[in-house]
Design a protein around this motif. Structure first.
Motif, mmCIF file in Angstrom:
data_model
loop_
_atom_site.group_PDB
_atom_site.id
_atom_site.type_symbol
_atom_site.label_atom_id
_atom_site.label_comp_id
_atom_site.label_asym_id
_atom_site.label_seq_id
_atom_site.Cartn_x
_atom_site.Cartn_y
_atom_site.Cartn_z
ATOM 1 N N SER A 38 46.777 -35.299 -13.538
ATOM 2 C CA SER A 38 45.800 -36.505 -13.277
ATOM 3 C C SER A 38 45.007 -36.681 -14.910
ATOM 4 N N LEU A 40 42.757 -36.258 -17.522
ATOM 5 C CA LEU A 40 42.117 -34.593 -18.022
ATOM 6 C C LEU A 40 40.604 -35.116 -18.731
ATOM 7 N N GLN A 41 39.760 -34.133 -18.191
ATOM 8 C CA GLN A 41 38.614 -34.129 -19.132
ATOM 9 C C GLN A 41 38.188 -34.642 -20.040
ATOM 10 N N THR A 42 37.487 -35.648 -21.294
ATOM 11 C CA THR A 42 37.484 -35.784 -21.775
ATOM 12 C C THR A 42 35.846 -33.974 -22.668
ATOM 13 N N GLU A 95 44.689 -33.056 -28.631
ATOM 14 C CA GLU A 95 45.227 -33.848 -27.288
ATOM 15 C C GLU A 95 46.453 -35.563 -27.617
ATOM 16 N N SER A 110 47.035 -29.727 -14.715
ATOM 17 C CA SER A 110 45.272 -30.410 -15.385
ATOM 18 C C SER A 110 44.147 -30.151 -14.664
ATOM 19 N N GLN A 111 44.036 -30.171 -12.970
ATOM 20 C CA GLN A 111 43.183 -28.597 -13.141
ATOM 21 C C GLN A 111 42.407 -28.387 -12.992
ATOM 22 N N ASN A 114 41.081 -28.955 -16.930
ATOM 23 C CA ASN A 114 39.347 -30.054 -16.688
ATOM 24 C C ASN A 114 38.468 -29.103 -16.105
ATOM 25 N N ALA A 117 37.223 -27.588 -18.903
ATOM 26 C CA ALA A 117 36.424 -28.117 -20.089
ATOM 27 C C ALA A 117 35.054 -28.530 -19.515
ATOM 28 N N LYS A 118 35.050 -28.970 -18.791
ATOM 29 C CA LYS A 118 33.524 -29.045 -17.729
ATOM 30 C C LYS A 118 33.466 -28.256 -18.727
ATOM 31 N N LYS A 337 36.764 -24.353 -8.904
ATOM 32 C CA LYS A 337 35.932 -25.914 -8.396
ATOM 33 C C LYS A 337 34.367 -25.783 -7.762
#
Length: 342
Positions: A38, A40-42, A95, A110-111, A114, A117-118, A337
């Motif tokens: 998925s 990826l979060q920046t 990255e 990936s989840q 993210n 990272a969030k 989440k």
């Protein structure tokens, strides 16, 4: 007959057999067997180069690659994304590097990347756990210890004396081999006492039945409306200390000394390493890491993670079967989440 076998397989592998997990509104919609990554979060990379101390990036990367070869899938879904984010923050990875994508290999990782990272983008000083609730987490440590011991596949059980049923725990459910089913709590407790250390405890489902669960292969998951009474027995699995040669890896210690200095990363790294050490039979060392992780990411999240992994191992499924593992940790990812979404 074919339909019967399908039902049996579904019941064995479905992590939410007794209902949806506590605090979770919806299940993840992604296909658990998917291998496509998925987006990826920046992240805004901070300068944590100081966290390396006197270690060089080349040595840290070498240790990381070698240690990853020892990781079972049961801990890699937490460990790999935490390591990827940590290496980015200390300036040893970008990255664009191939090793980054070796760490973030599939949808689950990936989840998790993210989510981390969030959080890291939100506030570098913000912790995920409420320090005022740390005492509450410690009060429930027995439940977490039970899950960690259930992951310890190499350690024999040697319970010798049981002193009775512990106090009631709310919103948790024990799953495993059912030894008895009763309509009253007292009958279930009496039956559990008669069974001795074979009985792990009594759990009530949302239908009001009281279930006696076997200690061998039993594990605990969060579940709204359910209750649990653990059977307290002296002993447990053979506990190897962190000073034992089998539980003391120089490579992992080098990585840990860096990751523990990076907010957000440290909690998830400790959670992954706690699961790893538990599967190696190093339950005492696993508990130390789990306590650290509980303070950083919260007891509930770590508890859900260990219960999800226990599902796969306790049903006798090889932990190398990745699609089944993903299904087993779905509820744990839902926890992360839900707890950390804005």
């Amino acid at each position: 007959m074919a339909l019967l076998w399908r039902c049996v397989i579904f019941c064995l592998f479905h992590p939410l057999l007794y209902g949806k997990p506590h605090n979770i509104e919806d299940l993840i919609q992604n296909d658990t067997g998917a291998t496509e990554k998925s987006p990826l979060q920046t992240i805004s990379v901070k300068d944590f180069s100081w966290a390396k101390g006197n270690q060089t990036c080349s040595q840290l990367l070498k240790d990381s690659k070698e240690f990853l070869g020892l990781l079972p899938p049961s801990s890699s879904w937490l460990f790999r994304p935490a390591l990827a984010l940590g290496l980015l923050e200390v300036g040893c990875l970008t990255e664009q590097d191939d090793f980054f994508w070796d760490l973030i290999r599939d949808e689950v990782e990936s989840q998790m990347f993210n989510i981390m990272a969030k959080q890291l983008n939100g506030s570098i000083h913000q912790t995920t756990a409420n320090p005022h609730n740390s005492q509450q987490y410690m009060g429930k440590l027995d439940l977490l210890k039970f899950n960690l011991e259930s992951l310890s596949m190499n350690a024999p059980s040697h319970h010798k004396h049981c002193s009775g049923i512990q106090h009631e725990e709310q919103n948790v459910l024990m799953k495993g081999l059912i030894l008895g089913l009763h309509s009253s709590l007292q009958d279930a407790k009496d039956h559990c006492d008669e069974l001795g250390s074979v009985c792990a405890g009594v759990s009530s489902d949302t239908l009001g039945k009281f279930i006696i669960v076997a200690r061998n292969g039993g594990y605990i998951i969060p579940h709204a409306g359910s209750k649990l009474w653990l059977h307290h027995c002296i002993g447990g699995h053979l506990r190897r200390r962190s000073t034992d040669p089998e539980c003391h890896g120089e490579q992992e210690l080098h990585i840990y000394n860096v990751m523990k200095k990076i907010p957000i990363v440290n909690g998830y790294y400790n959670a992954g390493s706690a699961i790893y050490y538990a599967t190696q039979g190093c339950t005492a060392h696993a508990e130390d890491r789990a306590i650290e992780a509980s303070v950083d990411i919260g007891y509930d999240a770590l508890f859900a993670a260990t219960g999800g992994v226990s599902l796969v191992i306790s049903t006798g499924v090889g932990i190398a079967v990745k699609p089944v593992l993903k299904d087993g940790i779905k509820s744990a990812i839902n926890y992360f989440k839900a707890l950390f979404s804005s």
